[in-house]
Design a protein around this motif. Structure first.
Motif, PDB file in Angstrom:
ATOM      1  N   GLY A 384       0.889  -1.313   0.043  1.00 17.22           N
ATOM      2  CA  GLY A 384       0.017  -0.007  -0.066  1.00 17.22           C
ATOM      3  C   GLY A 384       0.737   1.229  -0.107  1.00 17.22           C
ATOM      4  N   LEU A 385       2.175   1.297  -0.302  1.00 15.88           N
ATOM      5  CA  LEU A 385       3.013   2.426  -0.080  1.00 15.88           C
ATOM      6  C   LEU A 385       2.539   3.339  -1.128  1.00 15.88           C
ATOM      7  CD1 LEU A 385       5.347   3.946   1.209  1.00 15.88           C
ATOM      8  CD2 LEU A 385       6.893   2.858  -0.613  1.00 15.88           C
ATOM      9  N   VAL A 386       2.479   3.118  -2.277  1.00 18.51           N
ATOM     10  CA  VAL A 386       2.082   3.968  -3.478  1.00 18.51           C
ATOM     11  C   VAL A 386       0.729   4.557  -3.128  1.00 18.51           C
ATOM     12  CG1 VAL A 386       1.625   4.537  -5.967  1.00 18.51           C
ATOM     13  CG2 VAL A 386       3.560   2.906  -5.274  1.00 18.51           C
ATOM     14  N   GLY A 387      -0.323   3.834  -2.879  1.00 18.00           N
ATOM     15  CA  GLY A 387      -1.638   4.191  -2.491  1.00 18.00           C
ATOM     16  C   GLY A 387      -1.711   4.637  -1.229  1.00 18.00           C
ATOM     17  N   LEU A 388      -0.607   4.963  -0.424  1.00 21.40           N
ATOM     18  CA  LEU A 388      -1.052   5.280   0.997  1.00 21.40           C
ATOM     19  C   LEU A 388      -1.903   6.706   1.009  1.00 21.40           C
ATOM     20  CD1 LEU A 388       0.915   5.109   4.146  1.00 21.40           C
ATOM     21  CD2 LEU A 388       0.481   7.341   3.385  1.00 21.40           C
ATOM     22  N   PRO A 389      -1.562   7.624   0.414  1.00 16.53           N
ATOM     23  CA  PRO A 389      -2.620   8.887   0.646  1.00 16.53           C
ATOM     24  C   PRO A 389      -4.030   8.793   0.359  1.00 16.53           C
ATOM     25  CG  PRO A 389      -0.498   9.537  -0.448  1.00 16.53           C
ATOM     26  CD  PRO A 389      -0.426   8.031  -0.466  1.00 16.53           C
ATOM     27  N   LEU A 395     -10.317   6.196   4.348  1.00 13.57           N
ATOM     28  CA  LEU A 395     -10.705   5.737   5.638  1.00 13.57           C
ATOM     29  C   LEU A 395     -11.336   6.768   6.291  1.00 13.57           C
ATOM     30  CD1 LEU A 395      -7.641   3.597   6.458  1.00 13.57           C
ATOM     31  CD2 LEU A 395     -10.004   2.650   5.881  1.00 13.57           C
ATOM     32  N   ILE A 396     -10.905   7.955   6.416  1.00 13.12           N
ATOM     33  CA  ILE A 396     -11.249   9.296   6.613  1.00 13.12           C
ATOM     34  C   ILE A 396     -12.848   9.767   6.249  1.00 13.12           C
ATOM     35  CG2 ILE A 396     -11.266  11.697   7.359  1.00 13.12           C
ATOM     36  CD1 ILE A 396      -7.864  11.265   7.473  1.00 13.12           C
ATOM     37  N   ALA A 397     -12.744   9.493   5.076  1.00 14.12           N
ATOM     38  CA  ALA A 397     -14.026   9.872   4.149  1.00 14.12           C
ATOM     39  C   ALA A 397     -15.037   8.853   4.691  1.00 14.12           C
ATOM     40  CB  ALA A 397     -13.885   9.822   2.831  1.00 14.12           C
ATOM     41  N   HIS A 398     -14.820   7.933   5.001  1.00 18.00           N
ATOM     42  CA  HIS A 398     -15.849   6.764   5.405  1.00 18.00           C
ATOM     43  C   HIS A 398     -15.798   6.452   6.993  1.00 18.00           C
ATOM     44  CE1 HIS A 398     -15.304   5.971   1.046  1.00 18.00           C
ATOM     45  NE2 HIS A 398     -16.493   5.580   1.137  1.00 18.00           N
ATOM     46  N   GLY A 399     -15.419   7.320   7.759  1.00 21.78           N
ATOM     47  CA  GLY A 399     -15.764   7.260   9.094  1.00 21.78           C
ATOM     48  C   GLY A 399     -14.765   6.914  10.081  1.00 21.78           C
ATOM     49  N   ARG A 400     -13.375   6.568   9.603  1.00 19.49           N
ATOM     50  CA  ARG A 400     -12.616   6.591  10.562  1.00 19.49           C
ATOM     51  C   ARG A 400     -11.953   7.880  11.046  1.00 19.49           C
ATOM     52  NH1 ARG A 400      -9.387   1.612  12.386  1.00 19.49           N
ATOM     53  NH2 ARG A 400     -10.744  -0.207  11.488  1.00 19.49           N
ATOM     54  N   ARG A 401     -11.650   8.027  12.469  1.00 21.29           N
ATOM     55  CA  ARG A 401     -10.981   9.339  12.837  1.00 21.29           C
ATOM     56  C   ARG A 401      -9.720   9.889  12.186  1.00 21.29           C
ATOM     57  NH1 ARG A 401      -9.383   8.371  17.576  1.00 21.29           N
ATOM     58  NH2 ARG A 401      -9.668   6.013  17.525  1.00 21.29           N
ATOM     59  N   PRO A 402      -9.752  11.016  11.795  1.00 22.85           N
ATOM     60  CA  PRO A 402      -8.624  11.717  11.375  1.00 22.85           C
ATOM     61  C   PRO A 402      -7.253  11.085  12.394  1.00 22.85           C
ATOM     62  CG  PRO A 402     -10.164  13.180  11.142  1.00 22.85           C
ATOM     63  CD  PRO A 402     -10.545  12.205  12.006  1.00 22.85           C
ATOM     64  N   GLU A 403      -7.505  11.172  13.567  1.00 24.34           N
ATOM     65  CA  GLU A 403      -6.508  10.910  14.553  1.00 24.34           C
ATOM     66  C   GLU A 403      -6.211   9.402  14.788  1.00 24.34           C
ATOM     67  OE1 GLU A 403     -10.205  11.947  17.175  1.00 24.34           O
ATOM     68  OE2 GLU A 403      -9.052  12.613  15.106  1.00 24.34           O
ATOM     69  N   GLY A 422       2.281   7.538  13.043  1.00 19.64           N
ATOM     70  CA  GLY A 422       1.620   8.896  12.856  1.00 19.64           C
ATOM     71  C   GLY A 422      -0.008   8.748  12.981  1.00 19.64           C
ATOM     72  N   THR A 423      -0.676   9.446  12.273  1.00 21.63           N
ATOM     73  CA  THR A 423      -2.017   9.370  12.256  1.00 21.63           C
ATOM     74  C   THR A 423      -2.652   9.326  10.592  1.00 21.63           C
ATOM     75  OG1 THR A 423      -2.400  11.639  12.197  1.00 21.63           O
ATOM     76  CG2 THR A 423      -2.505  10.770  14.577  1.00 21.63           C
ATOM     77  N   LEU A 424      -3.870   8.965  10.539  1.00 22.36           N
ATOM     78  CA  LEU A 424      -4.437   8.994   9.385  1.00 22.36           C
ATOM     79  C   LEU A 424      -4.250  10.457   8.455  1.00 22.36           C
ATOM     80  CD1 LEU A 424      -7.814   7.076   9.588  1.00 22.36           C
ATOM     81  CD2 LEU A 424      -5.774   6.333   8.363  1.00 22.36           C
ATOM     82  N   GLN A 425      -4.465  11.279   9.299  1.00 27.20           N
ATOM     83  CA  GLN A 425      -4.446  12.863   8.885  1.00 27.20           C
ATOM     84  C   GLN A 425      -3.046  13.240   8.369  1.00 27.20           C
ATOM     85  OE1 GLN A 425      -5.656  15.684  11.886  1.00 27.20           O
ATOM     86  NE2 GLN A 425      -6.775  16.856  10.214  1.00 27.20           N
TER      87      GLN A 425
END
Length: 464
Positions: A384-389, A395-403, A422-425
């Motif tokens: 998933g390295l290339v697609g990480l962003p 994940l944030i858009a579908h309900g996971r917390r940014p932190e 780090g965090t999703l954000q």
């Protein structure tokens, strides 16, 4: 490797042994067992050595050593209490081109005696290259406990039937495969328990079954995430028996070193947008190699059935009735998490874990994002390295917390393992700054928070 292990045929050969004390007697026993004719030179001789010479037909010349004592010898051994005499024997033997051993003086030796496990005619030698004889003896004792005395009987059985098998199977590779199957199967078990007549009958029945003689086998072997110590015993055993090894880019060099020295090594690595050998060609190659009578190991990083395309590779083998086995390996998620000190499940943080591929067959990230929203589930993204962003954004858009905590593990279980936390954000910015390189694994979930307290106990990897 400073010393090359060799086996010398000393039966009937003259060996000069300078010295006749306790140490010299130990060397004399070993040489006599190998059939050497001992010429012992010393002013005095230990009683035990006198008896040994009487039993084996050796000779003792009473007196001081002189260069002429080496005349006609195949090799020389010096075991006297005089360092000057030992050094002189070494110089004289070297000048004559004779192999020479000076006890407890590696610098004066052109060969050294290993510790030996004697299952005649099967001989196992263990050497520390003169660095630690005690360690070599310790290893010998460990091996002795693993190799029953009956293995000598098995070696003699094989020797007696070599010509029979060679006549029935003239080609080298199928013959080697046949013997490997014999040594690891029911025929060998019969020999080990003393039923050699039954074993010979079984072997001859097998030779008569010509349809089975020329078909090899394929083993899909999981090599784990990189650390060779994480491979299973079965994986190592099959790798060391392979005629041909097909390996991918995730298999580490120390693991490849475990293969048989004369095995054919074929690189079939694949990475994003760069397939050295297309998957269909790999499938066909496995089939062709097995039908040619080879024992083939398809060595895969991680586990063959977890994003390893192992199912595709065995489809064609099964269709052509080629024997195969699948040997599981530690998947990258388990190796990375353990070595990074991140439990994938935890009573207080995650009651389930999901393994997800970081890109689909067509290279897209069309994943069921709605099902990934639970904060009680750990997500592990492979490749998933290339697609990480996009992974973080979706994940944030579908309900996971940014932190939500995130860890990216680079080169998991290798000495150079690195963990970026780090965090999703903020993880995309961290990756942009740190520029990790594949192979990587992405772990998403509250379990990542435990890393600070558990990392030192996970696998020895220092926290980043």
């Amino acid at each position: 490797m400073r010393y090359l292990p060799v086996c010398l045929d000393l039966h009937g050969a003259r060996v000069t042994l300078v010295g006749a004390g306790t140490v010299a007697t130990r060397k004399a026993r070993l040489l006599a067992r190998a059939g050497a004719q001992l010429q012992v030179v010393a002013p005095d001789i230990a009683p035990g050595l006198t008896q040994l010479l009487t039993e084996h037909g050796g000779h003792w010349r009473e007196g001081e050593y002189r260069d002429a004592d080496l005349e006609g010898s195949a090799l020389a051994v010096a075991a006297t209490p005089s360092s000057a005499v030992n050094a002189q024997v070494s110089r004289d033997a070297t000048a004559r081109g004779l192999p020479v051993n000076v006890v407890d003086s590696p610098d004066l030796c052109t060969f050294i005696f290993p510790s030996i496990v004697d299952r005649d005619p099967l001989i196992i030698a263990v050497s520390s290259s003169g660095q630690s004889p005690v360690l070599a003896r310790l290893m010998r004792r460990k091996i002795e406990s693993l190799v029953p005395a009956a293995y000598g009987r098995l070696a003699r059985f094989a020797g007696r039937l070599r010509d029979t098998v060679k006549t029935a199977i003239p080609a080298d590779t199928p013959r080697r495969l046949f013997w490997e199957q014999v040594m690891e199967g029911a025929i060998a078990e019969q020999v080990l328990v003393g039923r050699e007549e039954r074993a010979q009958a079984m072997l001859e029945e097998r030779l008569a079954d010509t349809e089975r003689l020329y078909t090899g086998e394929v083993y899909l072997v999981g090599a784990g995430p990189g650390d060779p110590d994480l491979m299973t015993f079965k994986a190592v055993r099959l790798l060391q028996s392979a005629d041909v090894v097909l390996y991918d880019r995730l298999v580490s060099e120390p693991i490849l070193e475990m293969a048989r020295r004369d095995a054919k090594m074929i690189y079939v690595g694949k990475q994003r947008d760069d397939h050295a050998v297309p998957q269909e060609q790999i499938n066909q190659l496995l089939l062709e190699l097995a039908l040619a009578g080879n024992r083939v190991v398809r060595l895969k990083g991680g586990d063959p059935f977890i994003f390893g395309r192992g199912g595709e590779e065995i489809d064609q083998l099964a269709a052509h009735q080629v024997p195969f086995q699948v040997v599981p390996g530690i998947t990258a998620a388990s190796g990375a998490a353990c070595y990074a000190g991140i439990p994938l499940t935890h009573r207080d943080h995650a009651q389930s874990v999901r393994f997800v591929t970081g890109h689909r067959r067509d290279g897209s990230l069309d994943l069921p994002w709605e099902s990934f929203r639970s904060s009680n589930e750990t997500l592990v993204f492979y490749m998933g390295l290339v697609g990480l962003p996009e992974i973080c954004a979706q994940l944030i858009a579908h309900g996971r917390r940014p932190e939500t905590p995130v860890a990216l593990v680079e080169r998991a279980t290798f000495a150079e393992q690195r963990v970026l936390a780090g965090t999703l954000q903020d993880m995309p910015a961290i990756v942009e700054r740190e520029q990790p390189r594949a192979p990587t694994l992405i772990i998403v979930g509250d379990v990542v928070k435990l890393r600070d307290s558990l990392a030192w106990f996970g696998g020895g990897a220092e926290p980043a």
